[in-house]
Design a protein around this motif. Structure first.
Motif: not given
Length: 99
Positions: A2-24
């Motif tokens: 599956e190919q991801h576009d820039d918008a997908y990548d930007r959303r994924q960065v936000i999701i990853d950071r929010m998950l990390a912040e939820a843990l710490h």
């Protein structure tokens, strides 16, 4: 594969950071209010809120978001603030059709 576009990548960065912040969580970190956003981001939020109100919708699409964003590189912090402000108004951004 599956190919991801820039918008997908930007959303994924936000999701990853929010998950990390939820843990710490960072106790002293707060998202900016609507008034603290740069002018072009405030206009994007206002445009999204107006569209949701006009359509009497509580869900908008990522296409709606992309159309509202200014023609500059948008930071992940800008996107996170937009998602946060919209959620405070009970509006979600989702994949697919808003209907």
């Amino acid at each position: 594969m599956e190919q991801h576009d820039d918008a997908y990548d930007r959303r994924q960065v936000i999701i990853d950071r929010m998950l990390a912040e939820a843990l710490h969580p960072v106790d002293d970190y707060r998202l900016p209010s609507h008034d603290a956003l740069p002018e072009d981001m405030r206009k994007a939020v206002d445009q999204l809120l107006a569209k949701a109100e006009a359509q009497r919708m509580r869900r908008l699409t990522y296409e709606d978001l992309e159309e509202a964003l200014p023609p500059r590189d948008v930071t992940s912090e800008d996107l996170e603030a937009i998602f946060w402000i919209l959620s405070e108004h009970g509006i979600a951004i989702e994949d697919g059709d808003a209907a």
